[in-house]
Design a protein around this motif. Structure first.
Motif, PDB file in Angstrom:
ATOM      1  N   ARG B 178      82.403  30.717   0.779  1.00 31.99           N
ATOM      2  CA  ARG B 178      83.184  30.911  -0.453  1.00 31.99           C
ATOM      3  C   ARG B 178      82.588  32.026  -1.290  1.00 31.99           C
ATOM      4  O   ARG B 178      83.281  32.911  -1.762  1.00 31.99           O
ATOM      5  CB  ARG B 178      83.173  29.636  -1.291  1.00 31.99           C
ATOM      6  N   ALA B 179      81.264  31.943  -1.474  1.00 32.94           N
ATOM      7  CA  ALA B 179      80.611  32.956  -2.297  1.00 32.94           C
ATOM      8  C   ALA B 179      80.769  34.333  -1.653  1.00 32.94           C
ATOM      9  O   ALA B 179      80.966  35.324  -2.357  1.00 32.94           O
ATOM     10  CB  ALA B 179      79.142  32.616  -2.499  1.00 32.94           C
ATOM     11  N   SER B 180      80.711  34.399  -0.329  1.00 36.67           N
ATOM     12  CA  SER B 180      80.833  35.733   0.263  1.00 36.67           C
ATOM     13  C   SER B 180      82.260  36.249   0.143  1.00 36.67           C
ATOM     14  O   SER B 180      82.465  37.445  -0.028  1.00 36.67           O
ATOM     15  CB  SER B 180      80.322  35.776   1.698  1.00 36.67           C
ATOM     16  N   ALA B 181      83.236  35.353   0.180  1.00 40.67           N
ATOM     17  CA  ALA B 181      84.611  35.807  -0.061  1.00 40.67           C
ATOM     18  C   ALA B 181      84.726  36.387  -1.467  1.00 40.67           C
ATOM     19  O   ALA B 181      85.408  37.381  -1.688  1.00 40.67           O
ATOM     20  CB  ALA B 181      85.596  34.656   0.129  1.00 40.67           C
ATOM     21  N   LEU B 182      84.012  35.781  -2.414  1.00 39.91           N
ATOM     22  CA  LEU B 182      84.058  36.275  -3.792  1.00 39.91           C
ATOM     23  C   LEU B 182      83.385  37.642  -3.941  1.00 39.91           C
ATOM     24  O   LEU B 182      83.575  38.336  -4.925  1.00 39.91           O
ATOM     25  CB  LEU B 182      83.413  35.274  -4.753  1.00 39.91           C
ATOM     26  N   MET B 183      82.542  38.021  -2.964  1.00 42.45           N
ATOM     27  CA  MET B 183      81.922  39.352  -2.985  1.00 42.45           C
ATOM     28  C   MET B 183      82.849  40.394  -2.361  1.00 42.45           C
ATOM     29  O   MET B 183      82.511  41.559  -2.262  1.00 42.45           O
ATOM     30  CB  MET B 183      80.606  39.375  -2.187  1.00 42.45           C
ATOM     31  N   GLY B 184      83.992  39.946  -1.866  1.00 45.00           N
ATOM     32  CA  GLY B 184      84.901  40.880  -1.214  1.00 45.00           C
ATOM     33  C   GLY B 184      84.684  40.962   0.282  1.00 45.00           C
ATOM     34  O   GLY B 184      85.230  41.837   0.953  1.00 45.00           O
ATOM     35  N   ILE B 185      83.846  40.068   0.806  1.00 43.52           N
ATOM     36  CA  ILE B 185      83.629  40.060   2.256  1.00 43.52           C
ATOM     37  C   ILE B 185      84.822  39.388   2.926  1.00 43.52           C
ATOM     38  O   ILE B 185      85.234  38.305   2.518  1.00 43.52           O
ATOM     39  CB  ILE B 185      82.324  39.305   2.595  1.00 43.52           C
ATOM     40  N   ASN B 186      85.373  40.057   3.925  1.00 45.78           N
ATOM     41  CA  ASN B 186      86.493  39.489   4.669  1.00 45.78           C
ATOM     42  C   ASN B 186      85.917  38.493   5.679  1.00 45.78           C
ATOM     43  O   ASN B 186      85.457  38.871   6.751  1.00 45.78           O
ATOM     44  CB  ASN B 186      87.249  40.619   5.362  1.00 45.78           C
TER      45      ASN B 186
END
Ligand SMILES: Nc1ncnc2c1ncn2[C@@H]1O[C@H](COP(=O)(O)OP(=O)(O)OP(=O)(O)O)[C@@H](O)[C@H]1O
Ligand SMILES: [Mg+2]
Lengths: 246, 292
Positions: B178-186
């Protein structure tokens, strides 16, 4: 800048957001206050694309947002999530660089990294340390710094003061003002209503998935019903220091 | 002493190929928190691809080798798309992933039996069986190649994970999607990448094992060994997978050398049970905690 219209969100059978309408204008700090379970995080997560809405629209800078998290970050919205969620297995610097994951401008990234270190000198000292070894307050700073690294236009902050000692809460709110000064727009979700209302320009009150009140933060802080339900144990208005030891 | 050294060398060579397979388990586990039992099928397919590229198409060895790895990578991604992605989209419980993985694994095995047949196939001799001599030690050419290729692949993988932006994004996603999605990571792309890497290395391992032994539809069963190694080292940890594999490889050759190869598997499986009972997170399992 951001317009949320008639937003409905369900978790299975639970109707978590029941027709939310809010707007945020460029350069503002807008806060949403509400009790546990009111739906504050759900609202931010829906804006960030982590949660899908069943009905309603989210418009950012005049165009509809596609509910895909990385597109939304690319558009200029970043969220600093509740509970920080720093990458404990990576260093402070790597965490910050991941914030800039979608950016290609090496120079800009470097400049913003310096800006973040200026805003949070603690992080500069701990660049090479694993994020998991930071204190709660430092992790909050890291989460905010990481968010800033995407060079967002709009920052969504989910309970940045949660679980922090009062002196740190003051620091965090001072930093929120600083972030506004460097030109960011902020949508701030808080349970610490007093602090949030004293920092924000405008506010919404969220209760059980519905906006029950909206207005200027300065007015709401004087509102007797708000004082009763949210400002009961009126917090001490500690004066803001920009840098304090922890 | 000479015999001991000889066994160590053989063990190192086998262990390094186990490591190639084990890192595939570990990578997928670190991102998706389940053991991808279809991995064995991909290794088997890699072995067949290499075999057919060499025998039917007469490709040069290096080309056949690379071709097998690429095909295995593509198939690993295909399995993810078909068997796991729909579950991910629905946030299904992890038990569903395991069942889906077993289904995929059985499908692949039976598909090969039905189309290619259950018989054993022997790789053509790519190079001479004459071992190198190092003083009193004999070092097989194939064993040397297995070790060198595995070591190069593993070093490249560890470099990729630790020092590139994509590698850091994989680590971040492993820690919190979730946190990595929030960084813009696909995060979907991260999953594809992880399956592609795991599949590529599985293809290489498949060809190496095919050359060392033979090719048959159940060759993927060998991956159970690498799975044990991955659990032993700590699922989700790459260095753990490598160390666990090398230890297992050496242990196995020592046991078959000094006792008998009948005991070999008995001991690996006992090892698995002992680890699961006494140290479920393995030697270097991920035990990262978040502070409040
Ligand atoms: N993943 C989920 N599945 C089911 N229900 C959920 C889920 N997440 C939240 N809810 C429910 O939706 C409602 C709103 O939750 P939400 O987390 O948005 O509240 P909140 O205002 O952020 O609360 P807090 O102040 O405790 O963070 C709650 O009733 C909660 O139980
Ligand atoms: Mg919340």
């Amino acid at each position: 800048m951001l317009k949320v219209e008639n937003l409905h969100v369900y978790y299975g059978g639970i109707h978590a957001l029941k027709g939310i309408d809010i707007s945020v204008e460029k350069g503002e700090i807008v806060t949403i206050i509400g009790a546990n379970g009111a739906g504050k995080s759900t609202l931010l997560n829906t804006i960030s694309g982590l949660v899908r809405s069943r009905e309603g629209r989210i418009i950012f800078k005049g165009s509809l947002l596609r509910p895909v998290p990385h597109h939304i970050v690319m558009k200029g919205i970043c969220q600093v999530p509740e509970g920080r969620l720093v990458f404990a297995n990576l260093t402070v610097k790597d965490n910050l660089l991941l914030g800039a994951y979608l950016r290609k401008d090496k120079k800009g990234i470097k400049k913003d990294l310096e800006k973040v270190y200026e805003l949070f000198p603690r992080l500069a000292e701990r660049q090479k340390q694993l994020a998991g070894t930071l204190s709660g307050g430092e992790q909050q700073m890291l989460a905010m710094g990481r968010g800033l690294m995407s060079d967002p236009e709009l920052m969504l902050l989910d309970e940045p003061s949660l679980g922090l000692a009062p002196i740190l809460v003051d620091t965090i709110f001072a930093v929120i003002q600083d972030i506004k000064k460097i030109g960011k727009t902020i949508l701030l979700v808080e349970q610490n209503a007093y602090k949030a209302l004293s920092t924000a320009d405008r506010a919404y009150v969220l209760e059980q998935g519905k906006i029950v009140k909206a207005g200027k933060a300065a007015d709401l802080i004087e509102d007797p019903t708000i004082q009763e339900s949210y400002l009961g144990q009126k917090a001490e208005a500690g004066d803001r220091k920009s840098e304090v030891g922890f | 002493m000479i015999q001991f050294l000889q066994q160590m060398i053989n063990g190192l060579s086998i262990g390094s190929v186990y490591a190639l397979m084990a890192v595939g388990y570990s990578l997928v586990y670190s991102i998706m928190n389940f053991s991808n039992f279809a991995h064995g099928g991909i290794i088997m397919l890699g072995a067949y691809f290499g075999f057919f590229f060499l025998t039917l198409f007469n490709w040069p060895f290096a080309v056949a080798f690379l071709g097998a790895a690429i095909c295995a990578a593509a198939l690993a991604v295909l399995v993810e798309r078909v068997a796991y992605k729909p579950l991910r989209m629905r946030n299904a419980p992890f038990l569903y992933f395991i069942i889906s993985a077993m289904g995929a694994s059985m499908f692949i095995e039976n598909f090969v039996i039905a189309t290619i047949g259950p018989t054993f196939k022997t790789y053509p001799a790519v190079f001479s069986r004459e071992p190198f001599r190092l003083g009193p030690l004999f070092i097989g050419r194939l064993d040397t190649m297995m070790f060198v290729i595995s070591a190069i692949c593993l070093a490249a993988l560890i470099y990729f994970i630790d020092f590139t932006k994509m590698g850091k994004a994989i680590q971040a996603t492993a820690f919190n999607p979730r946190a990595s999605a929030l960084m813009g990571i696909n995060t979907d792309l991260i999953v594809i990448t992880v399956f592609a890497i795991g599949g590529f290395l599985a293809g290489i391992a498949g060809v190496l094992f095919g050359m060392k032994y033979t090719v048959y539809p159940q060759i993927g069963f060998i991956t159970i060994k690498s799975f044990i190694a991955a659990v032993f080292g700590g699922l989700g940890s790459l260095p753990g997978a490598v160390i666990g594999s090398v230890i297992l490889g050496i242990l196995e050759t020592l046991i078959s050398g000094y006792f008998s190869s009948q005991f070999r598997d008995l001991i690996s499986f006992s090892l698995l049970i002992i680890i699961l009972v006494f140290r479920p997170i393995g030697l270097m399992g991920k035990s990262t905690e978040e502070k409040a």
